[in-house]
Write a protein that holds these residues in place. Structure first.
Motif, PDB file in Angstrom:
ATOM      1  N   GLN A   3     -25.775 -43.782  11.712  1.00 32.26           N
ATOM      2  CA  GLN A   3     -24.653 -44.703  11.571  1.00 32.26           C
ATOM      3  C   GLN A   3     -24.014 -45.094  12.896  1.00 32.26           C
ATOM      4  OE1 GLN A   3     -22.202 -42.791   8.558  1.00 32.26           O
ATOM      5  NE2 GLN A   3     -23.339 -43.872   6.994  1.00 32.26           N
ATOM      6  N   ASP A   6     -17.525 -45.486   2.782  1.00 31.99           N
ATOM      7  CA  ASP A   6     -18.883 -46.023   2.922  1.00 31.99           C
ATOM      8  C   ASP A   6     -19.877 -44.910   3.240  1.00 31.99           C
ATOM      9  OD1 ASP A   6     -17.915 -48.552   2.427  1.00 31.99           O
ATOM     10  OD2 ASP A   6     -17.999 -49.211   4.529  1.00 31.99           O
ATOM     11  N   ARG A   7     -19.483 -43.989   4.106  1.00 30.92           N
ATOM     12  CA  ARG A   7     -20.358 -42.856   4.421  1.00 30.92           C
ATOM     13  C   ARG A   7     -20.629 -42.024   3.182  1.00 30.92           C
ATOM     14  NH1 ARG A   7     -19.647 -40.484  10.486  1.00 30.92           N
ATOM     15  NH2 ARG A   7     -20.444 -42.374  11.418  1.00 30.92           N
ATOM     16  N   GLU A  23     -23.097 -43.755   1.021  1.00 29.96           N
ATOM     17  CA  GLU A  23     -24.445 -43.759   1.578  1.00 29.96           C
ATOM     18  C   GLU A  23     -25.121 -42.394   1.488  1.00 29.96           C
ATOM     19  OE1 GLU A  23     -27.034 -45.224   5.394  1.00 29.96           O
ATOM     20  OE2 GLU A  23     -24.861 -45.224   5.575  1.00 29.96           O
TER      21      GLU A  23
END
Length: 183
Positions: A65, A92-93, A96
């Motif tokens: 990332q 978002d992490r 994911e």
């Protein structure tokens, strides 16, 4: 004759292999042996750089990332926008990497937990200092509990709810909890 990989190129290959293995088998089945096999090297090469799989996975995540959130602190021009941007990066992490990785890392991260919390504290300090300089808030001096509150609440959502954190939840954390405490 093959060329022996070294330095940054070797490390990038190892982290790419770790990321690919993590995506293929999940955290609970990830092993140093599996990553080494995928990277076409020996596991001792991994252990020289990362002493645990949690260390390796955190490094692979940051590599994949483009660094940690602390490496690219958002500057949207407003405290609200900045805090929302940070919380979106966290959410978002989580989306994911998934719950398997989140829970696995929490169980094994050990001393790195202090580093992760420290990174987010530094990010929030930067955001508050910028906001105070712009005149949005009276001072950047807030208690550590208030400073950590937005990121702690997102972590709470990630760990305990086990679902992706929605934009509505992020806005509630910022607008209904954090901003009233600092303005």
């Amino acid at each position: 004759m093959t060329t022996r990989r070294r330095g940054a190129a070797l490390e990038a290959d190892l982290l790419d292999a770790a990321w690919a293995e993590l995506k293929a088998v999940g955290y609970s089945r990830l092993t140093m042996e599996g990553v080494a096999a995928r990277a076409r090297t020996g596991k001792q090469v991994l252990y020289r750089r990362w002493s645990t799989r949690a260390d390796l996975v955190v490094a692979a995540l940051r590599h994949h990332q483009g660094g940690s959130i602390g490496d690219r602190v958002p500057d949207t021009g407003s405290l609200r926008g900045d805090v929302l941007a940070v919380l979106r990066l966290m959410a978002d992490r989580q989306r994911e990497i998934g719950q398997d990785v989140v829970h696995g890392l929490l169980a094994e991260i050990g001393e790195q937990r202090v580093e992760v919390v420290g990174i987010m504290r530094n990010v929030m300090t930067t955001l508050l200092e910028r906001a105070a300089e712009r005149g949005e808030i009276p001072t950047a001096e807030v208690s550590p509990r208030i400073m950590n509150l937005p990121t702690d609440l997102v972590r709470h959502e990630i760990v305990l709810r086990g679902e992706p954190v929605t934009e509505r939840v992020l806005t509630e954390i910022v607008d209904e909890v954090f901003l009233p405490l600092v303005t």
